[in-house]
Design an enzyme around this catalytic site. Structure first.
Site, PDB file in Angstrom:
ATOM      1  N   SER A   1      -6.863   0.414   9.408  1.00 19.11           N
ATOM      2  CA  SER A   1      -7.379  -0.818   8.803  1.00 19.11           C
ATOM      3  C   SER A   1      -8.852  -0.917   9.167  1.00 19.11           C
ATOM      4  O   SER A   1      -9.288  -0.333  10.169  1.00 19.11           O
ATOM      5  CB  SER A   1      -6.631  -2.023   9.398  1.00 19.11           C
ATOM      6  OG  SER A   1      -7.280  -3.238   9.046  1.00 19.11           O
TER       7      SER A   1
ATOM      8  N   ASN B   1       2.209   5.060   7.277  1.00 23.16           N
ATOM      9  CA  ASN B   1       1.577   3.885   6.646  1.00 23.16           C
ATOM     10  C   ASN B   1       2.135   2.552   7.130  1.00 23.16           C
ATOM     11  O   ASN B   1       1.423   1.551   7.131  1.00 23.16           O
ATOM     12  CB  ASN B   1       1.754   4.010   5.122  1.00 23.16           C
ATOM     13  CG  ASN B   1       1.473   2.717   4.401  1.00 23.16           C
ATOM     14  OD1 ASN B   1       0.323   2.356   4.156  1.00 23.16           O
ATOM     15  ND2 ASN B   1       2.534   1.970   4.065  1.00 23.16           N
TER      16      ASN B   1
ATOM     17  N   TYR C   1      -2.919  -6.853  16.373  1.00 26.12           N
ATOM     18  CA  TYR C   1      -3.231  -6.011  15.211  1.00 26.12           C
ATOM     19  C   TYR C   1      -4.551  -5.266  15.446  1.00 26.12           C
ATOM     20  O   TYR C   1      -4.637  -4.056  15.299  1.00 26.12           O
ATOM     21  CB  TYR C   1      -3.323  -6.888  13.963  1.00 26.12           C
ATOM     22  CG  TYR C   1      -3.436  -6.134  12.656  1.00 26.12           C
ATOM     23  CD1 TYR C   1      -2.338  -5.489  12.113  1.00 26.12           C
ATOM     24  CD2 TYR C   1      -4.646  -6.076  11.957  1.00 26.12           C
ATOM     25  CE1 TYR C   1      -2.427  -4.804  10.898  1.00 26.12           C
ATOM     26  CE2 TYR C   1      -4.743  -5.396  10.750  1.00 26.12           C
ATOM     27  CZ  TYR C   1      -3.636  -4.772  10.222  1.00 26.12           C
ATOM     28  OH  TYR C   1      -3.728  -4.094   9.023  1.00 26.12           O
TER      29      TYR C   1
ATOM     30  N   ILE D   1       0.836  -1.203   0.000  1.00 28.25           N
ATOM     31  CA  ILE D   1       0.000   0.000   0.000  1.00 28.25           C
ATOM     32  C   ILE D   1       0.873   1.258   0.000  1.00 28.25           C
ATOM     33  O   ILE D   1       0.583   2.235  -0.702  1.00 28.25           O
ATOM     34  CB  ILE D   1      -0.957  -0.020   1.217  1.00 28.25           C
ATOM     35  CG1 ILE D   1      -1.961  -1.181   1.068  1.00 28.25           C
ATOM     36  CG2 ILE D   1      -1.677   1.305   1.374  1.00 28.25           C
ATOM     37  CD1 ILE D   1      -2.817  -1.445   2.300  1.00 28.25           C
TER      38      ILE D   1
ATOM     39  N   ASP E   1      13.773   2.969  10.646  1.00 29.55           N
ATOM     40  CA  ASP E   1      12.835   2.116  11.373  1.00 29.55           C
ATOM     41  C   ASP E   1      11.868   3.011  12.153  1.00 29.55           C
ATOM     42  O   ASP E   1      12.267   3.630  13.155  1.00 29.55           O
ATOM     43  CB  ASP E   1      13.628   1.202  12.328  1.00 29.55           C
ATOM     44  CG  ASP E   1      12.724   0.270  13.113  1.00 29.55           C
ATOM     45  OD1 ASP E   1      11.479   0.395  13.014  1.00 29.55           O
ATOM     46  OD2 ASP E   1      13.261  -0.583  13.846  1.00 29.55           O
ATOM     47  N   VAL E   2      10.616   3.084  11.710  1.00 31.34           N
ATOM     48  CA  VAL E   2       9.669   3.986  12.373  1.00 31.34           C
ATOM     49  C   VAL E   2       9.067   3.383  13.648  1.00 31.34           C
ATOM     50  O   VAL E   2       8.194   3.982  14.254  1.00 31.34           O
ATOM     51  CB  VAL E   2       8.547   4.466  11.423  1.00 31.34           C
ATOM     52  CG1 VAL E   2       9.113   5.260  10.259  1.00 31.34           C
ATOM     53  CG2 VAL E   2       7.663   3.314  10.941  1.00 31.34           C
TER      54      VAL E   2
ATOM     55  N   ASP F   1      11.394   3.239   4.161  1.00 26.46           N
ATOM     56  CA  ASP F   1      11.127   1.835   4.459  1.00 26.46           C
ATOM     57  C   ASP F   1      12.245   1.318   5.353  1.00 26.46           C
ATOM     58  O   ASP F   1      13.354   1.854   5.375  1.00 26.46           O
ATOM     59  CB  ASP F   1      11.022   0.975   3.186  1.00 26.46           C
ATOM     60  CG  ASP F   1      10.137  -0.256   3.407  1.00 26.46           C
ATOM     61  OD1 ASP F   1       8.947  -0.216   3.043  1.00 26.46           O
ATOM     62  OD2 ASP F   1      10.635  -1.246   3.983  1.00 26.46           O
TER      63      ASP F   1
ATOM     64  N   LYS G   1      -4.724  -1.261  15.922  1.00 25.48           N
ATOM     65  CA  LYS G   1      -5.371  -0.513  14.838  1.00 25.48           C
ATOM     66  C   LYS G   1      -6.569   0.279  15.371  1.00 25.48           C
ATOM     67  O   LYS G   1      -6.864   1.363  14.880  1.00 25.48           O
ATOM     68  CB  LYS G   1      -5.772  -1.451  13.693  1.00 25.48           C
ATOM     69  CG  LYS G   1      -4.579  -2.008  12.923  1.00 25.48           C
ATOM     70  CD  LYS G   1      -3.810  -0.930  12.152  1.00 25.48           C
ATOM     71  CE  LYS G   1      -2.712  -1.495  11.288  1.00 25.48           C
ATOM     72  NZ  LYS G   1      -2.025  -0.470  10.472  1.00 25.48           N
TER      73      LYS G   1
END
Ligand SMILES: NC(=O)c1ccc[n+]([C@@H]2O[C@H](COP(=O)([O-])OP(=O)(O)OC[C@H]3O[C@@H](n4cnc5c(N)ncnc54)[C@H](O)[C@@H]3O)[C@@H](O)[C@H]2O)c1
Length: 261
Positions: free
Chosen positions: A135, A84, A148, A17, A57-58, A36, A152
């Protein structure tokens, strides 16, 4: 709408995405910094769109700070920040501490840490655009992965809070909430992904197009699968009915696992 030449950052832009978002923003005339964890992936996308790669690395405060510092140097101002990057650790209550922690760091704290550095400039200028890839799991739930679903939900809550608090001061917030999207994340989502997501999965480009339209309409919630609005409404209006439906899906996942195993 966003002026041509505006500066944008896309985290996790090397694949899936994020790559589609980077391409769409570049096609719309924005100058894009592609972040990335994987330097080669970031470089490949940056080369394709005449962007600028910044591997980082976020999941850490230092990683986010380094990305934003280099991006600012390159772009001047960051006008659009697409937070993202995301990860999906499998499991429920038994998921490990490191899996939970990393899920919080990437799926929630990356957005908070970026905002901390972006907001002073955006508030000074009276304009800024924060895009959070959450998401449908953040509005509903995703079977098979509690870390997750929970993180999210937190991402959606954070995006809402930012929009509610700073919208009147010029901050635009877009919260992207797709169901299945054909990326490596979906490919690795196991039996739950097979049963719940695969039949209605869409291409990453459709997500990017939905964001682009949502940006010009000034829409907060970006729903590349429009049916998610109906499920979200049902969950709110009749939570027990919605939970019974989820239970049926969970049973199907368990049946499919038993058949294949
Ligand atoms: N694929 C789906 O079905 C789906 C559905 C809804 C939401 N999403 C969300 O969309 C976003 C992108 O997912 P995708 O499907 O494109 O996944 P993907 O795994 O295909 O791509 C994610 C990219 O993010 C990078 N990344 C991961 N952790 C990082 C970090 N700490 N720092 C920098 N980069 C990092 C990876 O290297 C990879 O290139 C995620 O937030 C995901 O939760 C995906």
């Amino acid at each position: 709408m966003i002026g041509s030449g505006a500066g944008a950052v896309v985290t996790g832009g090397g694949n899936g995405i994020g790559r589609a978002l980077a391409r769409r923003l570049a096609a719309g005339g924005l100058r894009v910094v592609v972040n990335d964890l994987d330097p080669a992936a970031a470089s490949a996308v940056a080369a394709e769109i005449e962007g600028f790669a910044v591997p980082a690395d976020v999941s850490t405060e230092d990683g986010v700070a380094a990305l934003i510092a280099v991006a600012r140097k390159h772009l001047g101002h960051i006008d659009v920040y697409c937070s993202n990057a995301g990860i999906a650790a499998p499991g429920g209550y038994e998921a490990t501490e490191p899996d939970w922690q990393r899920s919080w760091d990437v799926n929630l704290m990356a957005h908070v840490r970026a905002s901390r550095l972006l907001m002073p400039d955006w508030l000074d200028r009276g304009t800024g655009r924060l895009v959070i890839t959450a998401s449908a799991a953040g509005l509903l739930t995703m079977l098979g992965t509690a870390p997750y679903s929970v993180t999210k939900h937190a991402a959606v809550a954070y995006a809402e809070w930012m929009a509610a608090t700073y919208g009147h001061r010029g901050l635009a917030v877009h919260c992207i909430c797709p169901q299945g999207v054909r990326t490596s994340m979906l490919a690795g989502s196991g039996p739950a992904g097979d049963v719940v997501l695969r039949d209605t999965a869409i291409e990453p480009e459709a997500v990017a197009e939905a964001l682009w339209e949502g940006m010009s309409d000034g829409r907060f919630l970006i729903l590349p699968h429009p049916e998610v609005a109906r499920f979200y409404g049902l969950r709110a209006a009749d939570t027990d009915k919605w939970l019974r439906g989820m239970g049926v899906l969970q049973q199907r996942i368990e049946d499919s696992t038993a058949e294949s195993g």
